[in-house]
Write a protein that holds these residues in place. Structure first.
Motif, PDB file in Angstrom:
ATOM      1  N   ASN A  30     -62.869   2.743 -56.930  1.00 57.63           N
ATOM      2  CA  ASN A  30     -61.994   3.286 -55.904  1.00 57.63           C
ATOM      3  C   ASN A  30     -60.917   2.247 -55.617  1.00 57.63           C
ATOM      4  O   ASN A  30     -61.212   1.110 -55.259  1.00 57.63           O
ATOM      5  CB  ASN A  30     -62.810   3.592 -54.639  1.00 57.63           C
ATOM      6  N   THR A  31     -59.649   2.610 -55.814  1.00 55.86           N
ATOM      7  CA  THR A  31     -58.538   1.694 -55.564  1.00 55.86           C
ATOM      8  C   THR A  31     -57.599   2.321 -54.541  1.00 55.86           C
ATOM      9  O   THR A  31     -57.772   3.472 -54.144  1.00 55.86           O
ATOM     10  CB  THR A  31     -57.747   1.399 -56.860  1.00 55.86           C
ATOM     11  N   ALA A  32     -56.569   1.551 -54.147  1.00 55.10           N
ATOM     12  CA  ALA A  32     -55.581   2.060 -53.189  1.00 55.10           C
ATOM     13  C   ALA A  32     -54.812   3.246 -53.756  1.00 55.10           C
ATOM     14  O   ALA A  32     -54.279   4.064 -53.022  1.00 55.10           O
ATOM     15  CB  ALA A  32     -54.635   0.934 -52.786  1.00 55.10           C
ATOM     16  N   GLY A  34     -56.150   5.557 -55.795  1.00 58.64           N
ATOM     17  CA  GLY A  34     -57.085   6.620 -56.165  1.00 58.64           C
ATOM     18  C   GLY A  34     -58.206   6.065 -57.031  1.00 58.64           C
ATOM     19  O   GLY A  34     -58.452   4.865 -57.098  1.00 58.64           O
ATOM     20  N   MET A  35     -58.857   6.930 -57.690  1.00 60.36           N
ATOM     21  CA  MET A  35     -59.982   6.551 -58.547  1.00 60.36           C
ATOM     22  C   MET A  35     -59.484   6.220 -59.962  1.00 60.36           C
ATOM     23  O   MET A  35     -58.642   6.925 -60.503  1.00 60.36           O
ATOM     24  CB  MET A  35     -61.003   7.686 -58.656  1.00 60.36           C
ATOM     25  N   THR A  36     -59.988   5.121 -60.517  1.00 64.68           N
ATOM     26  CA  THR A  36     -59.720   4.796 -61.925  1.00 64.68           C
ATOM     27  C   THR A  36     -61.062   4.626 -62.613  1.00 64.68           C
ATOM     28  O   THR A  36     -62.075   4.337 -61.979  1.00 64.68           O
ATOM     29  CB  THR A  36     -58.907   3.490 -62.084  1.00 64.68           C
ATOM     30  N   GLY A  37     -61.063   4.822 -63.868  1.00 65.83           N
ATOM     31  CA  GLY A  37     -62.322   4.698 -64.589  1.00 65.83           C
ATOM     32  C   GLY A  37     -62.123   4.177 -65.994  1.00 65.83           C
ATOM     33  O   GLY A  37     -61.031   4.251 -66.558  1.00 65.83           O
TER      34      GLY A  37
END
Length: 161
Positions: A30-32, A34-37
């Motif tokens: 979870n980042t500022a 949104g979600m990255t994967g």
């Protein structure tokens, strides 16, 4: 009939896809923004090869040397590997069926006892199955049989091969 073919083709496609990507892990953060994967994909390509060794070797009476060809006709192995064909023993005996006779033999490659050969590419090796005239002429009449056991393996390539 068309539905059956479609189902079979779909199953084959699923099997092929599961062979290509054998393992996948997804990590989400979870980042500022949104979600990255990230996904880690693991692929395993097995070694494969085709070795040619005669199933039988007919020998003519009195033949001091009978040619025998072994080899690798196809291979898909690592760049640091070789396909090794080895024999348990280059010396043995053909045993008389129903009798006590035996005829000694030696398996040769380029005039020396054959032990093993490592193939880094497709190729053949000429061996000779040798019986001395003295052993031929001292053997009793009858049928003689024997077994030569070959072992095949993928090995690390030796330096300089």
């Amino acid at each position: 009939m068309r539905k059956a073919k479609f189902v079979v083709l779909c199953l084959l496609a699923v099997l092929l896809l599961t062979t290509v990507a054998t393992e996948a892990e997804v990590y989400m953060t979870n980042t500022a923004h949104g979600m990255t994967g990230t996904t880690t994909v693991r692929l395993v390509i097995p070694s494969s090869y085709t070795v040619e060794i005669p199933a039988s070797l007919p020998i003519s009476y009195g033949a001091e040397s009978t040619p025998m060809t072994i080899g690798v006709s196809s291979m898909h192995i690592g760049s640091n590997q070789a396909v090794k064909i080895a024999v348990d023993s280059a010396r043995g005996k053909l045993l008389q069926t129903g009798g006590r006779g035996a005829i000694p033999y030696v398996l040769l490659c380029d005039g020396a006892e054959f032990g093993s050969k490592a193939y880094t590419e497709v190729g053949q090796t000429q061996l000779s199955f040798d019986i001395t005239l003295e052993d031929w002429y001292s053997a009793d009449a009858g049928e003689y049989t024997g077994t030569v056991t070959f072992q095949v393996s993928v090995v690390n390539r030796e330096v300089g091969q």
